[in-house]
Design an enzyme around this catalytic site. Structure first.
Site, mmCIF file in Angstrom:
data_model
loop_
_atom_site.group_PDB
_atom_site.id
_atom_site.type_symbol
_atom_site.label_atom_id
_atom_site.label_comp_id
_atom_site.label_asym_id
_atom_site.label_seq_id
_atom_site.Cartn_x
_atom_site.Cartn_y
_atom_site.Cartn_z
ATOM 1 N N GLU A 142 1.146 -4.875 10.874
ATOM 2 C CA GLU A 142 0.631 -3.505 10.810
ATOM 3 C C GLU A 142 1.458 -2.704 11.797
ATOM 4 O O GLU A 142 1.290 -2.830 13.008
ATOM 5 C CB GLU A 142 -0.858 -3.454 11.203
ATOM 6 C CG GLU A 142 -1.787 -3.979 10.149
ATOM 7 C CD GLU A 142 -2.129 -2.922 9.113
ATOM 8 O OE1 GLU A 142 -1.277 -2.083 8.778
ATOM 9 O OE2 GLU A 142 -3.265 -2.939 8.610
ATOM 10 N N HIS A 174 2.806 -3.714 6.537
ATOM 11 C CA HIS A 174 1.849 -2.626 6.321
ATOM 12 C C HIS A 174 1.901 -1.672 7.518
ATOM 13 O O HIS A 174 2.639 -1.884 8.476
ATOM 14 C CB HIS A 174 0.427 -3.178 6.227
ATOM 15 C CG HIS A 174 0.138 -4.021 5.024
ATOM 16 N ND1 HIS A 174 -0.749 -3.652 4.043
ATOM 17 C CD2 HIS A 174 0.616 -5.244 4.644
ATOM 18 C CE1 HIS A 174 -0.812 -4.591 3.120
ATOM 19 N NE2 HIS A 174 0.000 -5.569 3.454
ATOM 20 N N HIS A 205 0.846 -1.205 0.000
ATOM 21 C CA HIS A 205 0.000 0.000 0.000
ATOM 22 C C HIS A 205 0.876 1.246 0.000
ATOM 23 O O HIS A 205 1.732 1.435 0.852
ATOM 24 C CB HIS A 205 -0.944 -0.008 1.202
ATOM 25 C CG HIS A 205 -2.017 -1.029 1.084
ATOM 26 N ND1 HIS A 205 -2.422 -1.831 2.132
ATOM 27 C CD2 HIS A 205 -2.762 -1.410 0.013
ATOM 28 C CE1 HIS A 205 -3.379 -2.640 1.716
ATOM 29 N NE2 HIS A 205 -3.610 -2.406 0.433
ATOM 30 N N GLU A 221 1.689 3.741 3.040
ATOM 31 C CA GLU A 221 2.204 3.182 4.292
ATOM 32 C C GLU A 221 3.723 3.245 4.292
ATOM 33 O O GLU A 221 4.425 2.228 4.242
ATOM 34 C CB GLU A 221 1.638 1.766 4.473
ATOM 35 C CG GLU A 221 0.118 1.791 4.534
ATOM 36 C CD GLU A 221 -0.581 0.452 4.399
ATOM 37 O OE1 GLU A 221 -1.824 0.426 4.297
ATOM 38 O OE2 GLU A 221 0.107 -0.596 4.382
ATOM 39 N N ARG A 227 -3.420 4.697 -2.054
ATOM 40 C CA ARG A 227 -3.252 3.335 -1.499
ATOM 41 C C ARG A 227 -2.989 2.293 -2.588
ATOM 42 O O ARG A 227 -2.177 1.385 -2.404
ATOM 43 C CB ARG A 227 -4.525 2.970 -0.736
ATOM 44 C CG ARG A 227 -4.647 1.521 -0.271
ATOM 45 C CD ARG A 227 -5.975 1.301 0.441
ATOM 46 N NE ARG A 227 -6.340 -0.076 0.616
ATOM 47 C CZ ARG A 227 -6.185 -0.760 1.764
ATOM 48 N NH1 ARG A 227 -5.630 -0.180 2.810
ATOM 49 N NH2 ARG A 227 -6.594 -2.013 1.852
HETATM 50 N N1 LIG Z 1 -5.523 -10.901 4.077
HETATM 51 C C1 LIG Z 1 -5.446 -9.654 4.631
HETATM 52 N N2 LIG Z 1 -4.558 -9.420 5.611
HETATM 53 C C2 LIG Z 1 -4.462 -8.199 6.172
HETATM 54 C C3 LIG Z 1 -5.280 -7.154 5.791
HETATM 55 C C4 LIG Z 1 -5.172 -5.806 6.442
HETATM 56 C C5 LIG Z 1 -4.535 -4.755 5.546
HETATM 57 C C6 LIG Z 1 -4.290 -3.520 6.372
HETATM 58 SE SE1 LIG Z 1 -3.623 -1.996 5.416
HETATM 59 C C7 LIG Z 1 -5.438 -4.394 4.358
HETATM 60 O O1 LIG Z 1 -6.505 -3.830 4.555
HETATM 61 O O2 LIG Z 1 -5.051 -4.733 3.219
HETATM 62 C C8 LIG Z 1 -6.201 -7.359 4.746
HETATM 63 C C9 LIG Z 1 -6.290 -8.611 4.179
HETATM 64 CL CL1 LIG Z 1 -7.410 -8.915 2.905
HETATM 65 ZN ZN LIG Z 2 -1.749 -1.862 4.033
HETATM 66 ZN ZN LIG Z 3 -2.885 -0.942 7.231
#
Ligand SMILES: Nc1ncc(C[C@H](C[SeH])C(=O)O)cc1Cl
Ligand SMILES: [Zn+2]
Ligand SMILES: [Zn+2]
Ligand SMILES: [Zn+2]
Ligand SMILES: [Zn+2]
Ligand SMILES: [Zn+2]
Length: 305
Positions: free
Chosen positions: A267, A193, A65, A68, A123
């Site tokens: 995160e 992230h 992303h 980030e 993002r």
């Molecule tokens: N498999 C996953 N693992 C972590 C996340 C959280 C991150 C946080 Se930026 C997102 O929203 O892409 C989202 C998904 Cl789909």
């Molecule tokens: Zn992220």
């Molecule tokens: Zn995040």
């Protein structure tokens, strides 16, 4: 010039990659695993003592992303720490002797550059498609893991747009291809992230517990405790669906279902005061504490080879 305690531009990171990847022939090399939509080279760093035999490996990516920024900062920090402590730190020496660590410093390079030039809060990728003026898809909804079933949008203008099909984003395709090609040796997948201070593991695409749930939780809690030991920073560990939100198409779920057992999403800092705009003054402490968590996981993986 490049600095480990500043948020570097892609140009600075690219020149850093060129110099660090030739700094120690025995320990580091680079390979381009494909180009981004806008033609930037996705450059993978391979850390580990050179060996004529394939070694078991850990794969870590940063910068899925774009906004980030602490994430690519951590991947750069990890590479620096690995090379500078090999030979003096017993655990890092053992790790790089026995395993390879693949580091993708910036996954979504086009998006990262766009946050420096146009929109700090971007993002997604920067892919374009006829029929819409909206740009990009969320690479962490574009993996072939319950694709677009929940926690994602099929609206190209949404920040969680899942793309037109699984792996429609060339950046996702490039990474998925590399991991597929090397799945026999890849024992762990780490994706970095920000923000929220969480250590997530499968599944996000379902409330069902992963087959290795208890083991993944145990390792995550150990890693979080290691992280907390430095500055007291508190992380929450758990499956994505219940710890952050249910969402499909994520890289960690995809890697886990491919057979990469130790699959985690970090995160990083903070919990919302600065959010994505984490001050550069926090790069060092964030990276140092995160090193402890990553090394904890790596040591566990090593012991369980
Ligand atoms: N498999 C996953 N693992 C972590 C996340 C959280 C991150 C946080 Se930026 C997102 O929203 O892409 C989202 C998904 Cl789909
Ligand atoms: Zn992220
Ligand atoms: Zn995040
Ligand atoms: Zn900048
Ligand atoms: Zn198990
Ligand atoms: Zn350090």
């Amino acid at each position: 010039a490049h600095s480990y305690t500043k948020y570097n531009t892609w140009a600075q990171i690219q020149s850093w990659i060129a110099s660090i990847s030739t700094s120690n022939k025995d320990l580091i090399s680079k390979e381009v695993i494909g180009n981004t939509y806008e033609g930037r080279p996705m450059t993978l760093l391979k850390l580990g003592r050179k060996s004529s035999f394939a070694k078991p490996a850990i794969f870590m990516d940063c910068g899925i992303h774009a906004r980030e920024w602490i994430s690519p900062a951590f991947c750069q920090w990890f590479v620096k720490e690995a090379l500078s402590t090999f030979g003096s730190n017993a655990q890092m020496t053992s790790l790089l002797n026995q395993m390879d660590v693949y580091v993708l410093p910036v996954f979504n390079i086009d998006g990262y550059e766009y946050t420096h030039t146009n929109n700090r809060m971007w993002r997604k990728t920067r892919s374009r498609k006829s029929g819409t003026s909206c740009v990009g898809a969320d690479p962490n909804r574009n993996f072939d893991a319950g694709w677009c079933t929940l926690g994602a949008s099929s609206n190209p203008c949404s920040d969680t747009f899942c793309g037109y099909s699984p792996e429609s984003e060339i950046e996702v395709k490039n990474v998925a291809n590399f991991i597929r090609r090397n799945k026999a040796v890849i024992k762990a997948y780490l994706t970095v992230h920000s923000y929220s201070q969480l250590l997530l593991f499968p599944y996000s695409y379902s409330y069902n517990l992963a087959a290795h749930h208890s083991e993944l939780l145990k390792v995550a809690e150990g890693a979080s405790a290691a992280l907390r030991s430095l500055y007291g920073t508190r992380y929450t560990s758990g499956p994505g669906a219940t710890t952050i939100y249910p969402a499909a198409g994520g890289s960690d779920d995809w890697a886990y279902d491919l057979g990469v057992k130790y699959s985690y999403t970090f995160e990083l800092r903070d919990t919302g005061r600065y959010g994505f705009l984490l001050p550069e003054s926090q790069i060092k402490p964030t990276c140092e504490e995160t090193m402890l968590a990553v090394k904890y996981i790596a040591a566990y993986v090593q012991k369980n080879l």
